[in-house]
Motif scaffolding. Structure first.
Motif, mmCIF file in Angstrom:
data_model
loop_
_atom_site.group_PDB
_atom_site.id
_atom_site.type_symbol
_atom_site.label_atom_id
_atom_site.label_comp_id
_atom_site.label_asym_id
_atom_site.label_seq_id
_atom_site.Cartn_x
_atom_site.Cartn_y
_atom_site.Cartn_z
ATOM 1 N N LYS A 33 -0.431 -7.033 12.864
ATOM 2 C CA LYS A 33 -0.763 -7.130 11.451
ATOM 3 C C LYS A 33 -1.229 -5.762 10.958
ATOM 4 C CE LYS A 33 -2.127 -12.002 11.567
ATOM 5 N NZ LYS A 33 -3.226 -12.983 11.320
ATOM 6 N N TYR A 34 -0.662 -5.334 9.847
ATOM 7 C CA TYR A 34 -1.014 -4.016 9.318
ATOM 8 C C TYR A 34 -0.869 -4.012 7.804
ATOM 9 C CZ TYR A 34 4.030 -3.170 8.861
ATOM 10 O OH TYR A 34 5.357 -3.249 8.506
ATOM 11 N N GLU A 35 -1.513 -3.047 7.198
ATOM 12 C CA GLU A 35 -1.390 -2.839 5.757
ATOM 13 C C GLU A 35 -0.460 -1.659 5.514
ATOM 14 O OE1 GLU A 35 -4.113 -1.691 1.829
ATOM 15 O OE2 GLU A 35 -5.050 -1.872 3.812
ATOM 16 N N TYR A 36 0.530 -1.870 4.675
ATOM 17 C CA TYR A 36 1.460 -0.792 4.356
ATOM 18 C C TYR A 36 1.097 -0.200 2.996
ATOM 19 C CZ TYR A 36 5.719 1.716 3.156
ATOM 20 O OH TYR A 36 6.611 2.690 2.772
ATOM 21 N N LYS A 37 1.016 1.133 2.938
ATOM 22 C CA LYS A 37 0.727 1.822 1.689
ATOM 23 C C LYS A 37 1.855 2.791 1.371
ATOM 24 C CE LYS A 37 -4.310 1.414 1.764
ATOM 25 N NZ LYS A 37 -5.613 2.116 1.596
ATOM 26 N N GLU A 38 2.483 2.552 0.237
ATOM 27 C CA GLU A 38 3.588 3.396 -0.209
ATOM 28 C C GLU A 38 3.041 4.697 -0.787
ATOM 29 O OE1 GLU A 38 7.667 4.329 -1.071
ATOM 30 O OE2 GLU A 38 6.779 2.748 0.158
ATOM 31 N N GLU A 39 3.616 5.812 -0.339
ATOM 32 C CA GLU A 39 3.189 7.127 -0.805
ATOM 33 C C GLU A 39 4.203 7.718 -1.782
ATOM 34 O OE1 GLU A 39 0.642 9.263 -0.436
ATOM 35 O OE2 GLU A 39 -0.571 7.829 0.685
ATOM 36 N N ASP A 40 3.700 8.323 -2.824
ATOM 37 C CA ASP A 40 4.515 9.123 -3.728
ATOM 38 C C ASP A 40 4.450 10.562 -3.221
ATOM 39 O OD1 ASP A 40 5.673 10.612 -5.720
ATOM 40 O OD2 ASP A 40 4.464 9.780 -7.356
ATOM 41 N N LEU A 41 5.543 11.037 -2.678
ATOM 42 C CA LEU A 41 5.509 12.354 -2.043
ATOM 43 C C LEU A 41 5.530 13.501 -3.041
ATOM 44 C CD1 LEU A 41 7.740 11.717 1.092
ATOM 45 C CD2 LEU A 41 5.262 11.521 0.829
ATOM 46 N N ILE A 42 5.742 13.188 -4.315
ATOM 47 C CA ILE A 42 5.601 14.217 -5.344
ATOM 48 C C ILE A 42 4.128 14.376 -5.712
ATOM 49 C CG2 ILE A 42 6.307 14.960 -7.647
ATOM 50 C CD1 ILE A 42 8.553 14.853 -5.564
ATOM 51 N N ASN A 43 3.433 13.252 -5.754
ATOM 52 C CA ASN A 43 1.989 13.257 -6.035
ATOM 53 C C ASN A 43 1.279 12.578 -4.862
ATOM 54 O OD1 ASN A 43 2.047 14.298 -8.886
ATOM 55 N ND2 ASN A 43 3.343 12.481 -9.117
ATOM 56 N N LYS A 44 1.042 13.344 -3.827
ATOM 57 C CA LYS A 44 0.504 12.792 -2.585
ATOM 58 C C LYS A 44 -0.934 12.330 -2.772
ATOM 59 C CE LYS A 44 3.598 15.732 0.059
ATOM 60 N NZ LYS A 44 3.759 16.848 1.014
ATOM 61 N N SER A 45 -1.234 11.201 -2.147
ATOM 62 C CA SER A 45 -2.561 10.616 -2.302
ATOM 63 C C SER A 45 -3.608 11.426 -1.537
ATOM 64 C CB SER A 45 -2.564 9.172 -1.792
ATOM 65 O OG SER A 45 -2.485 9.145 -0.381
ATOM 66 N N SER A 46 -4.844 11.258 -1.958
ATOM 67 C CA SER A 46 -5.948 11.925 -1.253
ATOM 68 C C SER A 46 -6.057 11.395 0.170
ATOM 69 C CB SER A 46 -7.258 11.705 -2.008
ATOM 70 O OG SER A 46 -7.547 10.322 -2.144
ATOM 71 N N LEU A 47 -5.688 10.123 0.373
ATOM 72 C CA LEU A 47 -5.730 9.543 1.723
ATOM 73 C C LEU A 47 -4.734 10.231 2.639
ATOM 74 C CD1 LEU A 47 -6.826 7.415 3.682
ATOM 75 C CD2 LEU A 47 -5.059 5.839 2.815
ATOM 76 N N LEU A 48 -3.510 10.445 2.156
ATOM 77 C CA LEU A 48 -2.502 11.125 2.969
ATOM 78 C C LEU A 48 -2.949 12.553 3.290
ATOM 79 C CD1 LEU A 48 0.247 11.459 4.317
ATOM 80 C CD2 LEU A 48 1.220 11.956 2.060
#
Length: 228
Positions: A33-48
């Protein structure tokens, strides 16, 4: 691994990335079981950016707050951590040291050869440059066909590490064929047969994107970023 091995699993991925798909397939194979988070690679998240400050790219597996980067490393990590799960999911990497070394070699071959040539087919390459990319791509798949032989999977009777490394490319085959004006099954029928076997696995079928949707996305990307 103790009971806490299954806690707080997050996967950072993006769109039609075959590398992100590898991690998802491995997690599905192990029924984690996992949580999937979609990333916008043009506007990368602070988490990434926090989890992968060196490369700033996906996929990133975050397990109990600690990041693991690079898709093949992630797949191997998943295989090692959840190696004694309650569902008795088989290991993706073989136990034998030689067989394990071979699996790692061919998975790396996918990254160094298959990905290298396939990307050049659909980017700005044209004419002779594109023909060289097509030739290299087909030749690399033919070499993989030789390694596959008459086995159902690269791992033998068992779906394994090399299968996970290569199968996400299958949903990109249509894109390569459209840009390169060729039919892959003509050159590598055994790879297509292998891919169809893999698609019967739930972990693969629920993860891989639709080939035509990938193609439309690539066209959109090229129009926005690669063409004058």
């Amino acid at each position: 691994m103790g009971d806490n091995s299954n806690n707080n699993v997050v996967l950072l991925g993006s769109g039609f990335s075959m590398f992100g798909m590898r991690a998802r397939i491995a997690l599905e194979e192990k029924e984690i079981k996992y949580e999937y988070k979609e990333e916008d690679l043009i506007n990368k998240s602070s988490l990434l950016l926090e989890m992968n400050p060196v490369q700033k790219k996906i996929p990133v597996l975050i397990h109990n707050g600690r990041p693991i980067c690079e898709s093949l490393i992630i797949v191997e990590y998943i295989d090692m951590v959840w190696n004694n799960n309650n569902n008795n999911a088989p290991m993706l990497l073989p136990f034998d040291p030689y067989d394990k070394a071979q699996a790692r070699f061919w998975a790396d071959f996918v990254d160094q050869k298959v990905y290298h040539f396939s990307r050049r087919i659909w980017t700005n390459s044209k004419g002779d440059e594109q023909e060289l990319a097509k030739k290299g791509f087909i030749e690399s798949l033919k070499q993989l066909e030789e390694f596959l032989g008459d086995k159902p999977y690269f791992g033998g009777e068992q779906f394994g590490f090399v299968d996970v490394a290569l199968i996400p490319f299958y949903c990109w085959f249509y894109t390569y064929e459209m840009f390169g004006n060729f039919k892959l099954e003509t050159f590598c029928p055994n790879i297509i047969s292998w891919a169809n076997r893999c698609m019967k696995r739930k972990s693969v079928s629920i993860t891989l994107a639709d080939g035509k949707e990938v193609y439309e996305s690539v066209l959109d990307y090229k129009n926005k970023f690669l063409m004058d």
